[in-house]
Every structure is written in C-alpha cells, then in structure tokens.
Write a protein that holds these residues in place. Structure first.
Motif, short mmCIF file in Angstrom:
data_model
loop_
_atom_site.label_atom_id
_atom_site.label_comp_id
_atom_site.label_asym_id
_atom_site.label_seq_id
_atom_site.Cartn_x
_atom_site.Cartn_y
_atom_site.Cartn_z
N LYS A 1 0.82 -1.22 0.00
CA LYS A 1 0.00 0.00 0.00
C LYS A 1 0.85 1.27 0.00
CE LYS A 1 -0.64 0.22 5.04
NZ LYS A 1 -1.65 0.19 6.14
N TYR A 2 2.06 1.19 0.53
CA TYR A 2 2.90 2.38 0.62
C TYR A 2 3.54 2.75 -0.72
CZ TYR A 2 2.33 1.89 5.64
OH TYR A 2 1.79 1.80 6.90
N PHE A 3 3.41 1.88 -1.71
CA PHE A 3 3.87 2.24 -3.05
C PHE A 3 2.97 3.29 -3.68
CE2 PHE A 3 5.92 -1.98 -2.79
CZ PHE A 3 7.20 -1.63 -3.16
N SER A 4 1.76 3.41 -3.16
CA SER A 4 0.80 4.33 -3.80
C SER A 4 0.15 5.31 -2.84
CB SER A 4 -0.30 3.52 -4.50
OG SER A 4 -0.96 2.67 -3.58
N GLU A 5 0.30 5.12 -1.54
CA GLU A 5 -0.39 6.02 -0.62
C GLU A 5 0.37 6.20 0.69
OE1 GLU A 5 -3.44 3.40 1.93
OE2 GLU A 5 -3.96 3.44 -0.20
N GLY A 6 0.34 7.42 1.20
CA GLY A 6 0.79 7.72 2.55
C GLY A 6 2.17 7.25 2.93
N ASN A 7 2.42 7.30 4.22
CA ASN A 7 3.71 6.86 4.75
C ASN A 7 3.46 6.19 6.09
OD1 ASN A 7 6.42 6.39 5.02
ND2 ASN A 7 7.04 8.54 4.99
N ILE A 8 4.40 5.38 6.50
CA ILE A 8 4.28 4.70 7.78
C ILE A 8 4.35 5.73 8.91
CG2 ILE A 8 6.77 4.30 7.95
CD1 ILE A 8 6.10 1.56 9.17
N ASP A 9 3.52 5.57 9.92
CA ASP A 9 3.47 6.51 11.04
C ASP A 9 4.47 6.07 12.10
OD1 ASP A 9 2.91 8.37 12.96
OD2 ASP A 9 0.93 7.56 13.48
N LEU A 10 5.55 6.83 12.21
CA LEU A 10 6.58 6.52 13.20
C LEU A 10 6.72 7.62 14.24
CD1 LEU A 10 9.37 5.06 10.86
CD2 LEU A 10 7.75 3.80 12.28
N SER A 11 5.73 8.48 14.32
CA SER A 11 5.80 9.57 15.29
C SER A 11 5.78 9.02 16.72
CB SER A 11 4.62 10.53 15.10
OG SER A 11 3.39 9.83 15.18
N LYS A 12 6.54 9.66 17.59
CA LYS A 12 6.59 9.22 18.98
C LYS A 12 5.25 9.47 19.65
CE LYS A 12 11.53 9.90 19.83
NZ LYS A 12 12.55 10.64 20.63
N PRO A 13 4.74 8.49 20.37
CA PRO A 13 3.44 8.68 21.02
C PRO A 13 3.55 9.61 22.23
CG PRO A 13 4.38 6.56 21.63
CD PRO A 13 5.29 7.14 20.59
N ALA A 14 2.55 10.45 22.39
CA ALA A 14 2.48 11.31 23.58
C ALA A 14 1.68 10.57 24.65
CB ALA A 14 1.80 12.63 23.23
N ILE A 15 2.32 10.34 25.77
CA ILE A 15 1.68 9.56 26.84
C ILE A 15 1.56 10.45 28.08
CG2 ILE A 15 1.69 7.40 28.12
CD1 ILE A 15 3.71 6.33 26.11
N LEU A 16 0.37 10.97 28.29
CA LEU A 16 0.12 11.86 29.42
C LEU A 16 -1.00 11.30 30.28
CD1 LEU A 16 0.19 15.26 27.48
CD2 LEU A 16 2.05 14.24 28.82
N LEU A 17 -0.91 11.56 31.56
CA LEU A 17 -1.94 11.11 32.49
C LEU A 17 -3.24 11.85 32.22
CD1 LEU A 17 -2.37 9.28 35.03
CD2 LEU A 17 -1.92 11.33 36.41
N LYS A 18 -4.32 11.10 32.04
CA LYS A 18 -5.63 11.70 31.78
C LYS A 18 -6.31 12.10 33.08
CE LYS A 18 -6.61 9.12 27.52
NZ LYS A 18 -7.55 8.17 26.86
N LYS A 19 -7.24 13.01 32.95
CA LYS A 19 -8.00 13.45 34.12
C LYS A 19 -8.78 12.27 34.70
CE LYS A 19 -11.30 16.99 35.59
NZ LYS A 19 -12.17 18.11 35.15
N ASN A 20 -8.70 12.13 36.00
CA ASN A 20 -9.40 11.08 36.76
C ASN A 20 -8.89 9.66 36.46
OD1 ASN A 20 -11.13 13.03 37.93
ND2 ASN A 20 -12.54 12.89 36.18
N GLU A 21 -7.74 9.57 35.79
CA GLU A 21 -7.16 8.26 35.49
C GLU A 21 -6.27 7.82 36.64
OE1 GLU A 21 -5.16 6.17 31.58
OE2 GLU A 21 -4.37 8.12 32.21
#
Length: 464
Positions: free
Chosen positions: A309-329
């Motif tokens: 699929k990457y030959f014709s569309e988009g790119n692999i998502d390698l962005s670093k995930p943002a991991i933050l404490l959620k409210k009431n978690e």
C-alpha cells in the motif's frame, strides 16, 4: 505418484542412518503403523481407509485387537491390487465415471502401482509439511525428510502422555510444519519439553483442547534457510482436503532467507535480531499461493505484509506517542494504557525495520552504502523542512516528492528544492547528488529506493 517418490527417498535415508534394510511393507508394519495407528489416538486421519472405518462418536477408538485386524484388512486390500485414494495416498479416488474432488494427481493412463509403491505412498504423504492457507509442501531431500520423521515420535509421545489428554490427534501435517520449523531454528534445544514448544507457540490451549497451530510458510522458510543457507530445493506445493489443489513444483531459494537475515543483522545488530526474530518473521511473506504465482520462492515472495500500500499512498506513522496522564485516570490505568501504547510503538518500529531490510535486500547495488545514503538524505530533507516558517516545504516533500513513485515527478520535486534561494548550500549539494544518483537507477530499483527513502524520512522525523 509423488508421495511414493518421497517415501522412497525417506526409507533409503532411514535404512542408511539406522543400518537397517527395511522394505516399505516391513517399515510400515514395524515402525509406521505403530506410530500412527496402533494407539487410541491417531497421528493422521486416513479418510475411508480400514484404519478409520467404524470410528464414530459412539465408538471413538479401536481396541488393540481391532487395530491389528484393521492392519490385516489393509494388507489384504493392497495384495488384491486395490489402489484408490484410501489405499494409496495421493492417488485417485475410486469413482469410475469421474474422479472426485478428493482425488489428487489424476491421470487417465492405466498405471500399474506395485505393493511397494503403495506402502511408500503412506510414508511419503505423512511427511507433508503443513503451512498456513491450507497447503502442504513436500521436499524430496533426505535431511528434511528424516528430521520430519523424528518429529513423529515426539507427537506420538505427547498423544500418549496422560497429562496431555486434551492434545488433539490427527494433526500430523500441521505438526510437521511446527516441528521442522523449530528443529532447524536457532532456538532448538535437544532437551526441549512440552512447555518449551508451548513457548514457541506450537499450541493453542483451551479448557477442552490443545491444538497444534499451523505455521506460516515464511517461518518454515527461514528455518530451512538457516539449515541450508546456499541451497535451492524444489518443493511440491499442494492441498489435501475436501477439494484438492495442486499448485505445482517450485524452486525454494533458501539463500534469499539467509541473505535477508544477514541484512537485518547488519542494519540493526545481532541482539536486536535475536530479540525480534518472531516479530520480524511474522511480517515476512506473501500468501503461499500468491508466492507460487511468482514461479519461484525467493526474495520477492518474502515481501513483507502491508508494504504494497505504501507504493501508492501515505507513509508509515513513526511519530513518537504522547503519553500523558488523563484526568481522573488512576496510576494503574495509566500504566496499563502506557504499556499498550509503547507495545504498539515498538510494533511500528519493528515494521519499519522489516520494511527497510527487505527494500535494501531488493536493491542490487552495495546494500550497506544504500542504507547509509538514504538515512543521510532523509536527515537532510528533515532539516530542509524544519528551517521553513510555513508549511510549503512540508507540502513539497509529502505531496510531491513522496506522492508518486514516478521518477520524473520525483526529479521535478528535487528541482523545486534546489531552486529555493533560501535553502542551505549543503542541502542543495546533497539534493543535486541525489538527482544524479537516481538517474542511474532502473525503474524497479528507483521504486524500491524511493520507498526506502520515504520510510527513512518518517524515521528521521521521529528522532529529530
């Protein structure tokens, strides 16, 4: 038929290794029958044969004297010259007007099948290596066949183990695939036990049953590549079931597997390979029927899943995930969510590593130089994009440079970069060198290079 040929090769190797002189019939009686059909649980379900006729829910197995009677009936049928698919495995069924869908390798030539060939067909058929997709493979190689046979004894031992009474019988093809993959892998230990194999995902365990899992053909391929790194083996690929299907004979280029592993180790290191072997191998390989359409099982057949699929569309998502404490978690909830996110992120990184490994292996030029070069160019493109105050450079890279795998479109985007008067001179020089470099790539090489650069760009964005 081919099962007879396989049986002959195996029996010759068995006699050589064990100093015996078994005929096919004697081996069938003294070794094969005792392993496969002389216990309440069988290794294989031989449809319509004397060994299974009479088994039902009310009578799930035969007593010892009944099993011996079944063997006697089988011998009588062989002696009388009966040669349908219930007596000679891999041969036509017994329909007279037309062959059933359960017939394999059918011919209208009146073939004379000897008693020896009949017994050999059972031995050979039982050496079939089951892989995912409902297919099996036969390799006419003494070492592979004997190693497969060694696994029969392990399966029989487990079926007779009272602590493993839930283990499903009649899975010899599937077992062969799992066993051979493990036997030739770097993880093999001579002192293995059931828990060892369970750790290798041999089985699916439930409250009611322990079933043998079907192995992916690519995992089998890598194990055989390790054992036969420079070998080309001809494999017969087929299915046996309610509807038989013969895909044919195909050369398996095991050197492709060893080369791919070598590239991975050079890129990411030996330790990383040992740690991520299972994940890497699980991503590799087209479906076996699609792989066979290529005419040979080699590097192209090992194309990673999801890459197309990457030959014709988009790119692999390698962005670093943002991991933050959620409210009431709660802290526990946060740690659980964090663990899942990091696991998914690692999965993405391994996918990137696998894709890059295969693409570099597909490129014919110096692989190490290409790996360094695309990383260097990708880093320059990230610097080019980062120095812009607007999104024009980002759009140029994502919507023009990496939007199409056509060489002309790529070159036009490069020209726009070097025409920008605000671009640093070192970046301009690298882009000019890149333009000259791709000029000498043929169209196929360019597509692989372009996709490799696109993935490296995504990774450089991550670490910048």
């Amino acid at each position: 038929m081919y099962t007879t040929t396989i049986g002959h090769t195996f029996l010759k190797e068995y006699n050589r290794r064990n100093g015996t002189d078994y005929s096919a019939k004697l081996f069938f009686d003294e070794v094969y029958f005792r392993l496969f059909f002389d216990d309440p649980k069988y290794l294989m379900w031989a449809q319509n044969s004397p060994f299974v006729q009479g088994i039902s829910k009310k009578k799930p197995y035969f007593e010892r004297h009944e099993r011996l009677e079944n063997l006697s009936q089988f011998h009588q049928k062989v002696t009388r010259g009966e040669r349908d698919a219930s007596i000679a495995i891999g041969y036509p069924a017994s329909e007279t007007k037309e062959y059933a869908t359960t017939s394999g390798l059918v011919s209208d030539i009146n073939l004379e099948i000897s008693e020896e060939a009949t017994y050999l067909s059972w031995i050979g058929s039982s050496l079939s290596i089951g892989v995912s997709g409902g297919y099996a493979i036969l390799f006419n190689d003494p070492a592979i066949l004997y190693a497969t046979f060694e696994g029969w004894k392990v399966y029989r031992e487990y079926l007779n183990d009272v602590t493993l009474e839930r283990l499903r019988p009649n899975q010899i093809f599937t077992w062969n695939g799992q066993w051979l993959t493990y036997r030739f892998s770097w993880k093999f230990r001579s002192d293995f036990d059931f828990l060892t194999l369970q750790g290798e995902k041999f089985f699916t365990v439930s409250e009611t049953e322990i079933g043998v899992n079907t192995i992916e053909w690519s995992k089998l391929f890598f194990s055989l590549s390790r054992q036969f790194p420079d070998s080309i083996q001809t494999g017969y690929v087929f299915s046996l079931g309610q509807t038989n299907k013969t895909l044919g004979f195909f050369p398996f280029h095991f050197k492709s597997g060893s080369n791919l592993v070598s590239v991975y180790k050079k890129l990411w290191g030996e330790d990383d390979y040992l740690k991520n072997t299972a994940a890497f191998e699980s991503l590799i390989g087209k479906r076996i029927d699609r792989a066979c359409e290529l005419g040979a099982i080699g590097l192209q057949a090992l194309e990673p899943r999801g890459l197309t699929k990457y030959f014709s569309e988009g790119n692999i998502d390698l962005s670093k995930p943002a991991i933050l404490l959620k409210k009431n978690e709660t802290e526990i909830e946060f740690e659980e969510r964090k663990s899942k996110i990091l696991s998914k992120d690692l999965e993405n990184i391994i996918t990137f590593q696998t894709y890059k490994t295969w693409l570099i292996a597909m490129l014919t030029k110096n692989k190490e130089e290409i790996a360094d070069y695309t990383t260097e160019i990708a880093a320059a493109l990230v610097r080019y994009r980062a120095s812009a105050r607007k999104t024009d450079r980002k759009n140029l890279i994502e919507k023009e440079l990496f939007a199409s795998s056509k060489k002309n479109a790529f070159i036009e985007a490069l020209i726009k970069i070097v025409s920008d008067g605000e671009v640093d001179s070192d970046i301009i020089e690298k882009v000019k060198e890149l333009k000259d470099y791709i000029h000498y790539l043929n169209n196929e090489e360019f597509v692989y290079f372009w996709l490799l650069l696109k993935f490296d760009y995504a990774y450089q964005e991550r670490i910048s």
